[in-house]
Design a protein around this motif. Structure first.
Motif, PDB file in Angstrom:
ATOM      1  N   GLY A 509      -0.747 -13.903  18.467  1.00  0.00           N
ATOM      2  CA  GLY A 509      -0.592 -14.809  17.323  1.00  0.00           C
ATOM      3  C   GLY A 509      -0.318 -16.250  17.727  1.00  0.00           C
ATOM      4  O   GLY A 509      -0.654 -17.196  17.008  1.00  0.00           O
ATOM      5  N   GLU A 510       0.278 -16.434  18.907  1.00  0.00           N
ATOM      6  CA  GLU A 510       0.591 -17.797  19.372  1.00  0.00           C
ATOM      7  C   GLU A 510      -0.690 -18.566  19.735  1.00  0.00           C
ATOM      8  O   GLU A 510      -0.666 -19.788  19.851  1.00  0.00           O
ATOM      9  CB  GLU A 510       1.529 -17.760  20.589  1.00  0.00           C
ATOM     10  N   ASN A 511      -1.794 -17.842  19.898  1.00  0.00           N
ATOM     11  CA  ASN A 511      -3.056 -18.544  20.175  1.00  0.00           C
ATOM     12  C   ASN A 511      -3.475 -19.420  18.993  1.00  0.00           C
ATOM     13  O   ASN A 511      -4.363 -20.266  19.130  1.00  0.00           O
ATOM     14  CB  ASN A 511      -4.162 -17.545  20.542  1.00  0.00           C
ATOM     15  N   SER A 512      -2.837 -19.218  17.829  1.00  0.00           N
ATOM     16  CA  SER A 512      -3.123 -20.092  16.678  1.00  0.00           C
ATOM     17  C   SER A 512      -2.824 -21.555  17.029  1.00  0.00           C
ATOM     18  O   SER A 512      -3.425 -22.468  16.459  1.00  0.00           O
ATOM     19  CB  SER A 512      -2.311 -19.666  15.456  1.00  0.00           C
ATOM     20  N   ARG A 513      -1.937 -21.771  17.986  1.00  0.00           N
ATOM     21  CA  ARG A 513      -1.601 -23.149  18.391  1.00  0.00           C
ATOM     22  C   ARG A 513      -2.801 -23.796  19.084  1.00  0.00           C
ATOM     23  O   ARG A 513      -3.064 -24.992  18.918  1.00  0.00           O
ATOM     24  CB  ARG A 513      -0.380 -23.141  19.306  1.00  0.00           C
ATOM     25  N   VAL A 514      -3.509 -23.000  19.846  1.00  0.00           N
ATOM     26  CA  VAL A 514      -4.715 -23.499  20.517  1.00  0.00           C
ATOM     27  C   VAL A 514      -5.826 -23.723  19.478  1.00  0.00           C
ATOM     28  O   VAL A 514      -6.537 -24.730  19.516  1.00  0.00           O
ATOM     29  CB  VAL A 514      -5.176 -22.495  21.606  1.00  0.00           C
ATOM     30  N   LEU A 515      -5.930 -22.779  18.530  1.00  0.00           N
ATOM     31  CA  LEU A 515      -6.951 -22.934  17.483  1.00  0.00           C
ATOM     32  C   LEU A 515      -6.704 -24.194  16.662  1.00  0.00           C
ATOM     33  O   LEU A 515      -7.638 -24.901  16.280  1.00  0.00           O
ATOM     34  CB  LEU A 515      -6.967 -21.699  16.570  1.00  0.00           C
ATOM     35  N   LYS A 516      -5.433 -24.490  16.405  1.00  0.00           N
ATOM     36  CA  LYS A 516      -5.107 -25.705  15.653  1.00  0.00           C
ATOM     37  C   LYS A 516      -5.585 -26.940  16.426  1.00  0.00           C
ATOM     38  O   LYS A 516      -6.180 -27.849  15.846  1.00  0.00           O
ATOM     39  CB  LYS A 516      -3.598 -25.780  15.396  1.00  0.00           C
ATOM     40  N   TRP A 517      -5.341 -26.941  17.730  1.00  0.00           N
ATOM     41  CA  TRP A 517      -5.777 -28.089  18.551  1.00  0.00           C
ATOM     42  C   TRP A 517      -7.302 -28.217  18.492  1.00  0.00           C
ATOM     43  O   TRP A 517      -7.843 -29.312  18.325  1.00  0.00           O
ATOM     44  CB  TRP A 517      -5.277 -27.929  19.991  1.00  0.00           C
ATOM     45  N   VAL A 518      -7.983 -27.076  18.605  1.00  0.00           N
ATOM     46  CA  VAL A 518      -9.451 -27.083  18.542  1.00  0.00           C
ATOM     47  C   VAL A 518      -9.900 -27.672  17.201  1.00  0.00           C
ATOM     48  O   VAL A 518     -10.758 -28.566  17.152  1.00  0.00           O
ATOM     49  CB  VAL A 518     -10.011 -25.649  18.733  1.00  0.00           C
ATOM     50  N   ALA A 519      -9.312 -27.180  16.110  1.00  0.00           N
ATOM     51  CA  ALA A 519      -9.700 -27.656  14.771  1.00  0.00           C
ATOM     52  C   ALA A 519      -9.459 -29.160  14.653  1.00  0.00           C
ATOM     53  O   ALA A 519     -10.293 -29.897  14.109  1.00  0.00           O
ATOM     54  CB  ALA A 519      -8.923 -26.892  13.701  1.00  0.00           C
TER      55      ALA A 519
END
Ligand code: SAT
Ligand code: MN
Length: 601
Positions: A509-519
């Motif tokens: 679930g912490e990978n959402s932080r990377v997805l946010k950066w990507v977005a």
């Protein structure tokens, strides 16, 4: 056989030909109905091939154990039989089609004696697609039929839609275990000799000897990747080993992301991620395969051709993938090579405290004191994707979703930072072409060895990998000359470790932080530093709210160490040399440019 439920003459002629060769006792046309599922699973329970799970714990679900020799894809036995060996290339096994057909014809002769041949008409992707992608699998394995009903749209509706003359991919499968003179069946029949063969020019699949996953559910890797990749090359689209997700920000901004990771590297977990960041939402479109075509708007649109999930079981639990657990709780699933609990449920490593007693994947008593694991590392759940509580509405749309970003990733203990952004499309193709990962249990062979796995497609490219790289580069033309319409490419690695062997990043679930950066990068809002390998987030650019991460670990997981990257250069050079003249010159140029940037760093 009663009257065949179709007048499709090419299909009927092929079935006659296969039946004459394989001599099944009977032929059954599969209709895909609930009644058929019940009849097949009842028969499989009676024969000992399946065990019915407790109705309250996992309704309408079953436990299967394979022969211990038949537990994963067999890459050594997988062939691309193009007419010219130059079209299979250095990453595939090859044999001339005529020779392979002769050899396999002898294996198939009489191989369905004593068994039923099932006719499974199936469609990869929605039936109402502009150009529905049909296949018909002939198989002597009722386990395969039950699994195909979960993994594909199949049965009467498909056959009706095929009409009298629709094109289809003929996919022949046999476990290669005839029952002569009333011989008793085994719970998991298979053959020591295995061939998984593809004939790209004639778009045919012949599989013999294995009943497992990618070797036998021929709509999946064989059709939707190997054969489809050839069609995609010819027709200007992409058939890729990718998850597809819909990511929505707290402000309601939607991004569609595709991600290529080798088998057993967490695609299913990422596709169903439960974000730890407040207000962010992930919805699933697909977890394994993406077909991507250009829309009239010049953007790349992706669909998921599958109808089910065939996920790695061990390590899946309410912490790592709560949405998979919720999907499975609804039942209607087949679990293969996991452990059985005494009260009729399933268990695998990673699911919390083990019960005091289990039946392991080999059928033996198992206790926490046992030396072996209870579930095979490549054990799988097979479950309907429509049961996924976060399935995106767009899953059903034959047009698919317009892809904003593509993630490439693998399992690397060292070198590769948590995330970096490619400089442009061709640099992104270079990142994909040189993607590397430590091997997993999804294929037979040694586990944990670093190998190049281009676009996570190494075992699935149905033609010469050099031509495949060129095809990726040429895709830029499909964007109507507007590079801004192409997805941006990122390279991620959740698996980097510290000097002490610990994972540096908590993942899941912490990978959402990377997805946010990507977005945010897509909208030009997030900071990055330019490094020799691409753009890497500044430590401040990653949203780490509520995450307890040591600054030293953050620095280590984002570090780009030119010395480590220098060490990759000889391996990449050796890798590129393998493709000879077929390696696109622009990829050599990318390597030279990288060398120059590393030298300056
Ligand atoms: O066995 S499968 O090929 O279907 C699963 C995988 O390796 O991704
Ligand atoms: Mn896969």
């Amino acid at each position: 056989m009663s009257q065949p439920p179709t007048s499709h003459s090419r299909l009927l002629a092929w079935i006659d030909e296969v039946a004459a060769l394989t001599t099944p006792d009977r032929i059954v046309w599969c209709d895909g109905s609930e009644a058929e599922w019940t009849r097949l699973t009842d028969e499989l329970v009676d024969s000992g091939a399946l065990v019915r799970l407790d109705e309250k714990k996992k309704p309408n679900s079953f436990w299967a154990r394979t022969d211990p020799s038949d537990v994963a894809r067999v890459e050594e036995r997988t062939y691309i039989c193009s007419v010219d060996d130059a079209d299979a290339g250095p990453t595939n096994n090859w044999m001339p089609p005529a020779e392979m057909k002769q050899l396999m014809t002898e294996l198939y002769r009489g191989c369905m004696t004593g068994r039923t041949m099932y006719v499974v008409p199936f469609c990869m992707g929605p039936l109402d697609a502009g150009q529905p992608m049909f296949g018909v699998e002939l198989t002597d394995s009722p386990y395969v039929v039950a699994s195909m009903r979960i993994m594909t749209r199949m049965g009467t509706e498909v056959l009706a839609k095929m009409g009298a003359d629709a094109d289809f991919v003929p996919a022949l499968h046999s476990v290669g275990a005839p029952l002569r003179n009333g011989e008793a069946d085994k719970a998991w029949p298979c053959n020591e000799i295995k061939y998984i063969s593809h004939f790209p020019e004639t778009r045919e699949i012949w599989s013999f000897g294995s009943g497992y996953g990618g070797n036998s559910l021929l709509g999946k890797k064989c059709f939707a990747l190997r054969i489809a990749s050839v069609a995609a090359r010819d027709e200007g689209w992409l058939a890729e080993h990718m998850l597809i997700m819909k990511l929505t920000s707290p402000e309601g901004v939607v991004k569609y992301i595709a991600g290529a990771f080798p088998s057993a590297c967490g695609k299913t977990n990422l596709a169903m991620l439960d974000p730890t960041l407040d207000g962010w939402k992930v919805e699933t479109v697909g977890d394994d395969i993406a077909w991507m075509r250009f829309g009239e708007d010049g953007r790349l649109w992706a669909t998921n051709p599958e109808f089910g999930l065939f996920g790695v079981a061990p390590g899946t639990d309410f912490h790592t993938n709560p949405n998979a657990m919720r999907t499975l709780a609804k039942g209607n699933s087949v679990f293969t090579n996991v452990a059985l609990t005494d009260d009729g449920d399933i268990w695998w490593e990673g699911m919390g405290e083990p019960p005091a007693h289990l039946t392991d994947w080999k059928g033996r008593d198992w206790t926490p004191a046992s030396e072996d694991v209870s579930s095979h590392p490549n054990s799988r759940f097979c479950t309907p994707i429509e049961q996924c509580p976060i399935l995106a509405d767009e899953y059903h749309d034959p047009r698919g979703v317009p892809i904003d970003a593509i993630l490439f990733g693998g399992r690397r203990k060292t070198t590769v930072p948590l995330v970096s952004e490619a400089r442009d499309w061709v640099h992104g193709v270079y990142l994909g072409a040189t993607l590397s990962s430590e091997t997993t249990a999804a294929a037979v062979g040694q586990v944990g060895v670093v190998r190049r796995d281009p676009m996570a497609m190494l075992p699935f490219i149905g033609y010469h990998a050099g031509d495949y790289f060129q095809h990726w580069i040429d895709m830029a033309k499909g964007a109507s000359g507007d590079a801004a319409k192409l997805p941006k490419i990122f390279y991620v690695n959740w698996f980097r470790r510290g000097d002490d062997g610990r994972f540096l990043w908590p993942g899941f679930g912490e990978n959402s932080r990377v997805l946010k950066w990507v977005a945010e990068r897509l909208d030009g809002k997030a900071d990055a530093v330019e490094t020799p390998i691409g753009h890497v987030p500044t430590p401040e650019a990653l949203d780490l709210t509520g995450l307890d991460l040591e600054p030293a670990d953050l620095a280590a997981v984002l570090r780009v160490d030119p010395a480590e990257w220098q060490e990759e250069i000889p391996q990449v050079t050796e890798w590129f040399v393998r493709f000879g003249d077929k390696l696109p010159a622009v990829l050599w140029a990318e390597l030279d440019a990288l060398k120059a940037r590393l030298a300056d760093a």
